[in-house]
Design an enzyme around this catalytic site. Structure first.
Site, PDB file in Angstrom:
ATOM      1  N   ARG A 209       0.839  -1.206   0.000  1.00  0.00           N
ATOM      2  CA  ARG A 209       0.000   0.000   0.000  1.00  0.00           C
ATOM      3  C   ARG A 209       0.871   1.252   0.000  1.00  0.00           C
ATOM      4  NH1 ARG A 209      -4.085  -3.416   3.064  1.00  0.00           N
ATOM      5  NH2 ARG A 209      -2.917  -3.228   5.005  1.00  0.00           N
ATOM      6  N   PHE A 225     -11.641  -4.115  -5.889  1.00  0.00           N
ATOM      7  CA  PHE A 225     -11.659  -5.063  -4.762  1.00  0.00           C
ATOM      8  C   PHE A 225     -11.072  -4.330  -3.543  1.00  0.00           C
ATOM      9  CE2 PHE A 225     -10.934  -7.460  -8.694  1.00  0.00           C
ATOM     10  CZ  PHE A 225     -12.000  -8.356  -8.695  1.00  0.00           C
ATOM     11  N   ASP A 297      -6.845  -6.147  -6.475  1.00  0.00           N
ATOM     12  CA  ASP A 297      -6.477  -7.035  -5.364  1.00  0.00           C
ATOM     13  C   ASP A 297      -7.656  -7.950  -5.035  1.00  0.00           C
ATOM     14  OD1 ASP A 297      -5.125  -8.199  -3.244  1.00  0.00           O
ATOM     15  OD2 ASP A 297      -5.587  -6.571  -1.837  1.00  0.00           O
ATOM     16  N   CYS A 337      -3.723 -13.658  -4.536  1.00  0.00           N
ATOM     17  CA  CYS A 337      -3.394 -14.284  -3.243  1.00  0.00           C
ATOM     18  C   CYS A 337      -3.701 -15.772  -3.270  1.00  0.00           C
ATOM     19  CB  CYS A 337      -4.118 -13.586  -2.099  1.00  0.00           C
ATOM     20  SG  CYS A 337      -5.903 -13.664  -2.223  1.00  0.00           S
TER      21      CYS A 337
HETATM   22  N1  SAH Z   1      -7.068  -4.506  -1.142  1.00  0.00           N
HETATM   23  C1  SAH Z   1      -7.808  -4.739   0.091  1.00  0.00           C
HETATM   24  C2  SAH Z   1      -8.151  -6.202   0.304  1.00  0.00           C
HETATM   25  C3  SAH Z   1      -9.058  -6.790  -0.774  1.00  0.00           C
HETATM   26  S1  SAH Z   1      -9.822  -8.269  -0.297  1.00  0.00           S
HETATM   27  C4  SAH Z   1      -7.002  -4.166   1.242  1.00  0.00           C
HETATM   28  O1  SAH Z   1      -5.850  -3.750   1.038  1.00  0.00           O
HETATM   29  O2  SAH Z   1      -7.526  -4.124   2.366  1.00  0.00           O
HETATM   30  C5  SAH Z   1     -10.893  -8.607  -1.615  1.00  0.00           C
HETATM   31  C6  SAH Z   1     -12.190  -7.820  -1.625  1.00  0.00           C
HETATM   32  O3  SAH Z   1     -12.867  -8.125  -2.841  1.00  0.00           O
HETATM   33  C7  SAH Z   1     -13.192  -8.113  -0.525  1.00  0.00           C
HETATM   34  O4  SAH Z   1     -13.490  -6.924   0.158  1.00  0.00           O
HETATM   35  C8  SAH Z   1     -14.458  -8.630  -1.247  1.00  0.00           C
HETATM   36  O5  SAH Z   1     -15.648  -8.133  -0.676  1.00  0.00           O
HETATM   37  C9  SAH Z   1     -14.275  -8.071  -2.617  1.00  0.00           C
HETATM   38  N2  SAH Z   1     -14.895  -8.789  -3.744  1.00  0.00           N
HETATM   39  C10 SAH Z   1     -14.946 -10.116  -3.975  1.00  0.00           C
HETATM   40  N3  SAH Z   1     -15.476 -10.387  -5.191  1.00  0.00           N
HETATM   41  C11 SAH Z   1     -15.767  -9.184  -5.744  1.00  0.00           C
HETATM   42  C12 SAH Z   1     -16.310  -8.775  -7.010  1.00  0.00           C
HETATM   43  N4  SAH Z   1     -16.648  -9.683  -7.936  1.00  0.00           N
HETATM   44  N5  SAH Z   1     -16.463  -7.462  -7.257  1.00  0.00           N
HETATM   45  C13 SAH Z   1     -16.108  -6.547  -6.319  1.00  0.00           C
HETATM   46  N6  SAH Z   1     -15.571  -6.871  -5.126  1.00  0.00           N
HETATM   47  C14 SAH Z   1     -15.409  -8.168  -4.835  1.00  0.00           C
END
Ligand code: SAH
Length: 393
Positions: A209, A225, A297, A337
């Site tokens: 980040r 995401f 992500d 991940c």
């Molecule tokens: N980058 C973030 C972590 C991401 S975790 C950080 O640094 O904190 C992945 C996220 O993707 C989750 O919040 C989940 O709700 C979301 N997610 C999962 N499938 C998705 C989709 N198809 N479209 C949008 N968001 C999604």
């Protein structure tokens, strides 16, 4: 006498090379009647002692080796020492961190145990039969070593594979009912220790980040995401003109909004979109919408080997779309991940996406999980987060 696992002929090499996993198929027979999580001696077919391990009767990973010295007793003192050493490694690498992972299971020589620290609070996951059996002892040692305000436990789907029941709730003290504030690189984040993902926050992305934010000054950023918007908060702090978070979770976006406010960012500088990334990026492609920096992500797409191909298609799709939405000279920070999708495969997927998008793309940096999620050389499976920072022509 301690129960024994006798391995099939030719199956002792990984254990001798200190790989901690003993698969069901490598076990010829079990002598004695070990209970779930009990310590067993692992022997080769020809009767040579190999390691101490913890027995998981219902898991495909039938035992997890944790000690290769024949005369060490696996008593409370042994595990206390392992915990203290794990904590000391974090103190050395991340002095003063307000939130970080203190114990990363096999990678720290403590199979199945995750300990994350959020200010004065600890969140624990016991992911194997052995960790489950050590639960009480772990709490006692954490109290002694860290004097936390609370210790709580969070469940994880992998407990099911171990045949363990669901487990969540306080283990000691009163874990905070409302989200708490933690500080990461001087920025403040609300973390919900009860209902947040994993143990509340994606600690594995802390360093990435800060790194990605360096390229966000003055530009328009898409954080796809987003979860609670941690990449976006860093980007705004670094002077981004505008950030857009996309996530399907309304709760995550609500915390993202709280995080923007907590760090004093004007509402004109950010947008939260509750939407599916796959659909939203297609819509924007059709509308000709563009960004300067895009962060991808996604959650783990491949949960098992048979899902890898489908996961690869998913990764390719979002990367292809993101590459189409980037302005010339734009940056893509793209992550996976899924431990089952390795670094080489991921790079090939992004290569395919770039080819289809018709763009020349350069990798400018390889990214990975932070130093509080170390990868033990004898246990490469501990490496799961990979990312590419790419510049498009
Ligand atoms: N980058 C973030 C972590 C991401 S975790 C950080 O640094 O904190 C992945 C996220 O993707 C989750 O919040 C989940 O709700 C979301 N997610 C999962 N499938 C998705 C989709 N198809 N479209 C949008 N968001 C999604």
């Amino acid at each position: 006498m301690r129960p024994r696992l006798i391995l099939r002929p030719g199956k002792e090499k990984p254990v001798r090379q200190r790989h901690p996993w003993v698969f069901e198929g490598a076990v010829q027979h079990v002598e004695g009647r070990p209970g779930s999580g009990d310590v067993v001696d692992v022997f080769s077919t020809d009767g040579r002692w190999l390691a101490l391990a913890e027995f998981s009767p219902r898991s495909q990973i039938r035992a997890r080796a944790f000690c290769w010295e024949p005369d060490r007793p696996a008593d409370a003192g042994f595990w206390r020492e392992r915990l203290a050493a794990s904590i000391a490694r974090r103190r050395q690498l991340l002095p003063g961190a307000d939130a970080c992972r203190l114990v990363f299971a096999e990678s720290d020589g403590i199979p199945g145990l995750i300990v994350d620290h959020y200010g004065p609070h600890l969140v624990v996951q016991n992911l194997t039969a052995g960790a489950e059996a050590r639960r009480k002892q772990t709490v006692a040692h954490l109290l002694e070593l860290l004097s936390p305000a609370s210790i709580s436990e969070r469940d994880d789907p992998v407990r099911q594979k171990e045949g363990l029941r669901q487990a969540s709730g306080p283990l000691w003290g009163l874990p905070p009912a409302a989200p708490i504030t933690v500080v990461e690189h001087g920025l403040r984040f609300q973390v919900d220790l009860n209902t947040g993902h994993k143990t509340g926050f994606y600690l594995d992305q802390t360093a990435n980040r800060a790194l990605v934010a360096r390229f966000c000054g003055g530009v328009e950023v898409l954080n796809a995401f987003s979860y609670t918007g941690a990449f976006a908060v860093h980007a705004l702090a670094a002077g981004a003109a505008h950030v857009t978070n996309i996530d399907t979770s309304a709760e995550a976006l609500a915390l993202a909004a709280a995080n923007f406010a907590l760090n004093g960012f004007d509402a004109s500088r950010w947008t939260n979109l509750e939407a599916d990334v796959f659909h939203q990026l297609r819509r924007w492609r059709d509308d000709g919408r563009q960004f300067d920096v895009i962060i991808l992500d996604p959650p783990k797409f491949a949960l098992s080997r048979d899902q890898v191909e489908r996961a690869a298609r998913g990764y390719k799709d979002i990367n292809w779309l993101a590459l189409r939405l980037l302005r010339p000279g734009g940056l893509l920070a793209t992550f996976s991940c899924s431990g089952l999708v390795d670094r080489d495969l991921y790079q090939k997927i992004v290569f395919g996406a770039a080819l289809d998008a018709g763009r020349d793309v350069r990798i400018v940096q390889h990214l990975s999980q932070g130093p509080d999620h170390p990868v033990l050389l004898t246990f490469p499976e501990g490496s799961y987060l990979k990312g590419l920072l790419c510049q498009v022509e």
